[in-house]
Scaffold this motif. Structure first.
Motif, PDB file in Angstrom:
ATOM      1  N   LEU A   2      45.639  75.708  65.657  1.00 37.37           N
ATOM      2  CA  LEU A   2      44.881  76.782  66.276  1.00 37.37           C
ATOM      3  C   LEU A   2      43.922  76.166  67.283  1.00 37.37           C
ATOM      4  O   LEU A   2      43.203  75.210  66.974  1.00 37.37           O
ATOM      5  CB  LEU A   2      44.089  77.540  65.207  1.00 37.37           C
ATOM      6  CG  LEU A   2      43.114  78.603  65.709  1.00 37.37           C
ATOM      7  CD1 LEU A   2      43.874  79.739  66.399  1.00 37.37           C
ATOM      8  CD2 LEU A   2      42.292  79.130  64.560  1.00 37.37           C
ATOM      9  N   VAL A   3      43.909  76.661  68.503  1.00 36.00           N
ATOM     10  CA  VAL A   3      43.008  76.157  69.538  1.00 36.00           C
ATOM     11  C   VAL A   3      42.075  77.292  69.929  1.00 36.00           C
ATOM     12  O   VAL A   3      42.530  78.380  70.290  1.00 36.00           O
ATOM     13  CB  VAL A   3      43.792  75.658  70.774  1.00 36.00           C
ATOM     14  CG1 VAL A   3      42.837  75.194  71.854  1.00 36.00           C
ATOM     15  CG2 VAL A   3      44.758  74.552  70.375  1.00 36.00           C
ATOM     16  N   LEU A   4      40.769  77.036  69.831  1.00 37.58           N
ATOM     17  CA  LEU A   4      39.764  78.043  70.151  1.00 37.58           C
ATOM     18  C   LEU A   4      38.828  77.520  71.224  1.00 37.58           C
ATOM     19  O   LEU A   4      38.566  76.314  71.290  1.00 37.58           O
ATOM     20  CB  LEU A   4      38.927  78.369  68.905  1.00 37.58           C
ATOM     21  CG  LEU A   4      39.683  78.922  67.707  1.00 37.58           C
ATOM     22  CD1 LEU A   4      38.766  79.018  66.510  1.00 37.58           C
ATOM     23  CD2 LEU A   4      40.270  80.282  68.031  1.00 37.58           C
ATOM     24  N   SER A   5      38.321  78.404  72.031  1.00 44.58           N
ATOM     25  CA  SER A   5      37.289  78.051  73.009  1.00 44.58           C
ATOM     26  C   SER A   5      35.951  78.547  72.474  1.00 44.58           C
ATOM     27  O   SER A   5      35.841  79.689  72.026  1.00 44.58           O
ATOM     28  CB  SER A   5      37.579  78.719  74.355  1.00 44.58           C
ATOM     29  OG  SER A   5      38.789  78.259  74.881  1.00 44.58           O
ATOM     30  N   ARG A   6      34.962  77.685  72.516  1.00 45.69           N
ATOM     31  CA  ARG A   6      33.629  78.036  72.044  1.00 45.69           C
ATOM     32  C   ARG A   6      32.601  77.502  73.025  1.00 45.69           C
ATOM     33  O   ARG A   6      32.821  76.483  73.674  1.00 45.69           O
ATOM     34  CB  ARG A   6      33.338  77.412  70.668  1.00 45.69           C
ATOM     35  CG  ARG A   6      34.299  77.811  69.568  1.00 45.69           C
ATOM     36  CD  ARG A   6      34.004  79.156  68.913  1.00 45.69           C
ATOM     37  NE  ARG A   6      34.338  80.259  69.789  1.00 45.69           N
ATOM     38  CZ  ARG A   6      33.840  81.480  69.700  1.00 45.69           C
ATOM     39  NH1 ARG A   6      32.966  81.770  68.779  1.00 45.69           N
ATOM     40  NH2 ARG A   6      34.184  82.419  70.514  1.00 45.69           N
ATOM     41  N   LYS A   7      31.468  78.169  73.112  1.00 41.89           N
ATOM     42  CA  LYS A   7      30.357  77.713  73.940  1.00 41.89           C
ATOM     43  C   LYS A   7      29.291  77.120  73.035  1.00 41.89           C
ATOM     44  O   LYS A   7      29.310  77.329  71.817  1.00 41.89           O
ATOM     45  CB  LYS A   7      29.787  78.882  74.736  1.00 41.89           C
ATOM     46  CG  LYS A   7      30.767  79.458  75.745  1.00 41.89           C
ATOM     47  CD  LYS A   7      30.159  80.629  76.467  1.00 41.89           C
ATOM     48  CE  LYS A   7      31.203  81.223  77.430  1.00 41.89           C
ATOM     49  NZ  LYS A   7      30.674  82.404  78.113  1.00 41.89           N
ATOM     50  N   VAL A   8      28.353  76.397  73.640  1.00 37.42           N
ATOM     51  CA  VAL A   8      27.256  75.808  72.872  1.00 37.42           C
ATOM     52  C   VAL A   8      26.565  76.903  72.075  1.00 37.42           C
ATOM     53  O   VAL A   8      26.271  77.985  72.580  1.00 37.42           O
ATOM     54  CB  VAL A   8      26.256  75.094  73.809  1.00 37.42           C
ATOM     55  CG1 VAL A   8      25.025  74.630  73.040  1.00 37.42           C
ATOM     56  CG2 VAL A   8      26.928  73.911  74.495  1.00 37.42           C
ATOM     57  N   GLY A   9      26.347  76.616  70.794  1.00 40.03           N
ATOM     58  CA  GLY A   9      25.693  77.561  69.891  1.00 40.03           C
ATOM     59  C   GLY A   9      26.666  78.462  69.145  1.00 40.03           C
ATOM     60  O   GLY A   9      26.293  79.062  68.136  1.00 40.03           O
ATOM     61  N   ARG A  26      29.081  67.636  76.933  1.00 35.87           N
ATOM     62  CA  ARG A  26      28.745  66.811  78.097  1.00 35.87           C
ATOM     63  C   ARG A  26      30.004  66.107  78.577  1.00 35.87           C
ATOM     64  O   ARG A  26      30.643  65.395  77.805  1.00 35.87           O
ATOM     65  CB  ARG A  26      27.714  65.737  77.730  1.00 35.87           C
ATOM     66  CG  ARG A  26      26.361  66.281  77.401  1.00 35.87           C
ATOM     67  CD  ARG A  26      25.396  65.153  77.173  1.00 35.87           C
ATOM     68  NE  ARG A  26      24.188  65.680  76.556  1.00 35.87           N
ATOM     69  CZ  ARG A  26      23.252  64.935  76.023  1.00 35.87           C
ATOM     70  NH1 ARG A  26      23.376  63.625  76.005  1.00 35.87           N
ATOM     71  NH2 ARG A  26      22.194  65.490  75.491  1.00 35.87           N
ATOM     72  N   ASN A  27      30.309  66.298  79.840  1.00 40.30           N
ATOM     73  CA  ASN A  27      31.503  65.683  80.421  1.00 40.30           C
ATOM     74  C   ASN A  27      32.710  65.964  79.539  1.00 40.30           C
ATOM     75  O   ASN A  27      33.102  67.094  79.369  1.00 40.30           O
ATOM     76  CB  ASN A  27      31.286  64.190  80.658  1.00 40.30           C
ATOM     77  CG  ASN A  27      30.135  63.926  81.608  1.00 40.30           C
ATOM     78  OD1 ASN A  27      29.929  64.683  82.550  1.00 40.30           O
ATOM     79  ND2 ASN A  27      29.360  62.893  81.342  1.00 40.30           N
ATOM     80  N   LEU A  32      29.720  68.405  67.557  1.00 40.59           N
ATOM     81  CA  LEU A  32      29.882  69.469  66.573  1.00 40.59           C
ATOM     82  C   LEU A  32      28.929  69.251  65.411  1.00 40.59           C
ATOM     83  O   LEU A  32      28.751  68.124  64.954  1.00 40.59           O
ATOM     84  CB  LEU A  32      31.312  69.486  66.027  1.00 40.59           C
ATOM     85  CG  LEU A  32      32.432  69.761  67.023  1.00 40.59           C
ATOM     86  CD1 LEU A  32      33.780  69.579  66.347  1.00 40.59           C
ATOM     87  CD2 LEU A  32      32.293  71.157  67.594  1.00 40.59           C
ATOM     88  N   GLY A  33      28.356  70.320  64.930  1.00 37.12           N
ATOM     89  CA  GLY A  33      27.608  70.293  63.679  1.00 37.12           C
ATOM     90  C   GLY A  33      28.499  70.889  62.610  1.00 37.12           C
ATOM     91  O   GLY A  33      29.170  71.896  62.841  1.00 37.12           O
TER      92      GLY A  33
END
Length: 79
Positions: A2-9, A26-27, A32-33
Motif C-alpha cells: 500500500l502506498v500513501l501520500s501524507r503531509k507533515v503532521g 527534507r529533500n 517518521l514518528g
C-alpha cells in the motif's frame, strides 16, 4: 504494498494501536514518528538484516576452530 501520500503532521494508523506520524520532509528524506506498544518490535530493515547476518556469522564455526576445541577435550578413558 500500500502506498500513501501524507503531509507533515498527518498520520497513518496500523491496526488499533500503531500510529505513524510524518514529522519532517527534507529533500529525499522523510522523518517518521512511530507510536507503538512496547511489545511491538520496531526496527529499521537494514539494521535488522545486519543483526541477522552477524548472528549467522557468529553461529558458524570454521573447521580449524572446531579442531582446536577438540584438541582441548580430555582423552576418553574408554578409548
Amino acid at each position: 504494498m500500500l502506498v500513501l501520500s501524507r503531509k507533515v503532521g498527518e498520520q497513518i494508523v496500523i491496526g488499533e494501536d500503531i500510529v505513524l506520524t510524518v514529522v519532517d520532509v527534507r529533500n529525499d528524506t522523510v522523518r517518521l514518528g512511530i507510536a507503538a506498544p512496547r511489545h511491538v518490535a520496531v526496527n529499521r530493515a537494514e539494521v535488522l538484516r545486519a543483526v541477522e547476518e552477524a548472528n549467522r556469522d557468529a553461529a558458524s564455526v570454521a573447521d580449524e576452530d572446531l579442531d582446536s576445541l577438540r584438541a582441548l577435550r580430555p582423552a576418553n578413558p574408554e578409548d
